[in-house]
Motif scaffolding. Structure first.
Motif, PDB file in Angstrom:
ATOM      1  N   LEU A  68      -8.298   1.492  12.596  1.00 47.98           N
ATOM      2  CA  LEU A  68      -7.389   1.137  11.510  1.00 47.98           C
ATOM      3  C   LEU A  68      -6.614  -0.150  11.790  1.00 47.98           C
ATOM      4  O   LEU A  68      -5.782  -0.562  10.981  1.00 47.98           O
ATOM      5  CB  LEU A  68      -6.404   2.287  11.260  1.00 47.98           C
ATOM      6  N   ALA A  69      -6.883  -0.807  12.917  1.00 48.67           N
ATOM      7  CA  ALA A  69      -6.113  -1.984  13.326  1.00 48.67           C
ATOM      8  C   ALA A  69      -6.055  -3.095  12.276  1.00 48.67           C
ATOM      9  O   ALA A  69      -5.016  -3.750  12.162  1.00 48.67           O
ATOM     10  CB  ALA A  69      -6.637  -2.526  14.655  1.00 48.67           C
ATOM     11  N   PRO A  70      -7.103  -3.342  11.480  1.00 45.94           N
ATOM     12  CA  PRO A  70      -6.968  -4.406  10.474  1.00 45.94           C
ATOM     13  C   PRO A  70      -5.831  -4.163   9.478  1.00 45.94           C
ATOM     14  O   PRO A  70      -5.333  -5.091   8.849  1.00 45.94           O
ATOM     15  CB  PRO A  70      -8.322  -4.398   9.761  1.00 45.94           C
ATOM     16  N   LEU A  71      -5.398  -2.911   9.360  1.00 46.85           N
ATOM     17  CA  LEU A  71      -4.292  -2.588   8.458  1.00 46.85           C
ATOM     18  C   LEU A  71      -2.947  -3.022   9.013  1.00 46.85           C
ATOM     19  O   LEU A  71      -2.007  -3.276   8.264  1.00 46.85           O
ATOM     20  CB  LEU A  71      -4.209  -1.066   8.243  1.00 46.85           C
ATOM     21  N   HIS A 133       0.440   3.669   5.801  1.00 44.03           N
ATOM     22  CA  HIS A 133       0.440   2.374   5.115  1.00 44.03           C
ATOM     23  C   HIS A 133      -0.791   2.231   4.219  1.00 44.03           C
ATOM     24  O   HIS A 133      -0.695   1.800   3.075  1.00 44.03           O
ATOM     25  CB  HIS A 133       0.499   1.247   6.142  1.00 44.03           C
ATOM     26  N   TYR A 134      -1.963   2.586   4.782  1.00 42.31           N
ATOM     27  CA  TYR A 134      -3.212   2.474   4.025  1.00 42.31           C
ATOM     28  C   TYR A 134      -3.163   3.322   2.756  1.00 42.31           C
ATOM     29  O   TYR A 134      -3.493   2.850   1.665  1.00 42.31           O
ATOM     30  CB  TYR A 134      -4.404   2.891   4.880  1.00 42.31           C
ATOM     31  N   ASN A 135      -2.751   4.559   2.888  1.00 40.59           N
ATOM     32  CA  ASN A 135      -2.722   5.445   1.722  1.00 40.59           C
ATOM     33  C   ASN A 135      -1.707   4.990   0.681  1.00 40.59           C
ATOM     34  O   ASN A 135      -1.952   5.089  -0.517  1.00 40.59           O
ATOM     35  CB  ASN A 135      -2.477   6.886   2.169  1.00 40.59           C
ATOM     36  N   ASN A 140      -2.743   6.381  -2.864  1.00 40.16           N
ATOM     37  CA  ASN A 140      -3.067   7.792  -2.626  1.00 40.16           C
ATOM     38  C   ASN A 140      -1.768   8.583  -2.436  1.00 40.16           C
ATOM     39  O   ASN A 140      -1.425   9.012  -1.337  1.00 40.16           O
ATOM     40  CB  ASN A 140      -3.970   7.931  -1.398  1.00 40.16           C
ATOM     41  N   THR A 141      -1.038   8.770  -3.524  1.00 44.75           N
ATOM     42  CA  THR A 141       0.305   9.350  -3.427  1.00 44.75           C
ATOM     43  C   THR A 141       0.294  10.772  -2.885  1.00 44.75           C
ATOM     44  O   THR A 141       1.218  11.159  -2.156  1.00 44.75           O
ATOM     45  CB  THR A 141       1.017   9.326  -4.792  1.00 44.75           C
TER      46      THR A 141
END
Length: 195
Positions: A68-71, A133-135, A140-141
């Motif tokens: 997930l590092a790119p996030l 952060h991604y969601n 994606n609540t």
């Protein structure tokens, strides 16, 4: 203020993005995903399933917060479809129930049949923050609400580095991990504005 310097840094950034998408992405069951680990020196004694690249590096099939590092810094060149594939595959193989909450294990090791061989025994703070952060970013609540409910149920007065399945935590207020959570919560609640 130097146009020449800006041009050079933009070229380096584009070259880096191209290299990342060439060397740090692989096909996992028909979908490109960001890689967790490459063994450059071929010297690790690793208990998981790996394959060799054309250059002779071993790429391990598995997942961790590193996927997930790119996030982490809202990387401008992150490919949204590749990240979607990465997150969905990580969640498929690496989510566990901690009480009533689905959480991602810190690391997921796959075997040769590409089924889960082992899941780490905790949830790590910065990985949790990056997933949150991604969601939030993807709207994606339902998942965001579940993750916040998990934090509220499992954190007492400060955010920890690690949440364990048995309800315990470690290294409360660890600067690195707690700061990622605080930063993400500030973004979600609108209390942070990037300059």
């Amino acid at each position: 203020g130097s146009a020449e310097t800006a041009e050079q840094f933009n070229k380096w950034a584009d070259d880096l993005a191209t290299a990342i998408h060439k060397e740090l992405v692989y096909d996992f069951n028909g979908k490109d995903i960001y890689i967790d680990l490459i063994d450059v020196e071929n010297g690790r004694n690793y208990d998981g399933y790996a394959f060799k690249t054309d250059e002779g590096y071993r790429v391990y099939k598995g997942f961790s917060f590193v996927n997930l590092a790119p996030l982490a810094a809202d990387w401008y060149a992150m490919d949204e479809q590749i990240m979607k594939n990465t997150y969905e595959t990580y969640f498929k193989f690496g989510s566990e129930k901690y009480g009533k909450y689905d959480v991602l294990g810190v690391v997921v090791v796959l075997n040769e049949n590409e089924t889960t061989y082992n899941i780490g025994n905790h949830v790590i703070g910065k990985g949790f923050a990056w997933e949150l952060h991604y969601n939030w970013k993807m709207g994606n609540t339902e998942r965001v609400e579940e993750m916040i409910a998990f934090m509220e149920a499992r954190s007492t007065t400060v955010y920890p580095e690690v949440w364990r399945k048995d309800g315990s935590v470690s290294d409360s207020a660890n600067q690195e991990h707690a700061n990622w959570i605080l930063y993400t919560m500030a973004r979600i609640t609108g209390k942070y504005e990037a300059k």
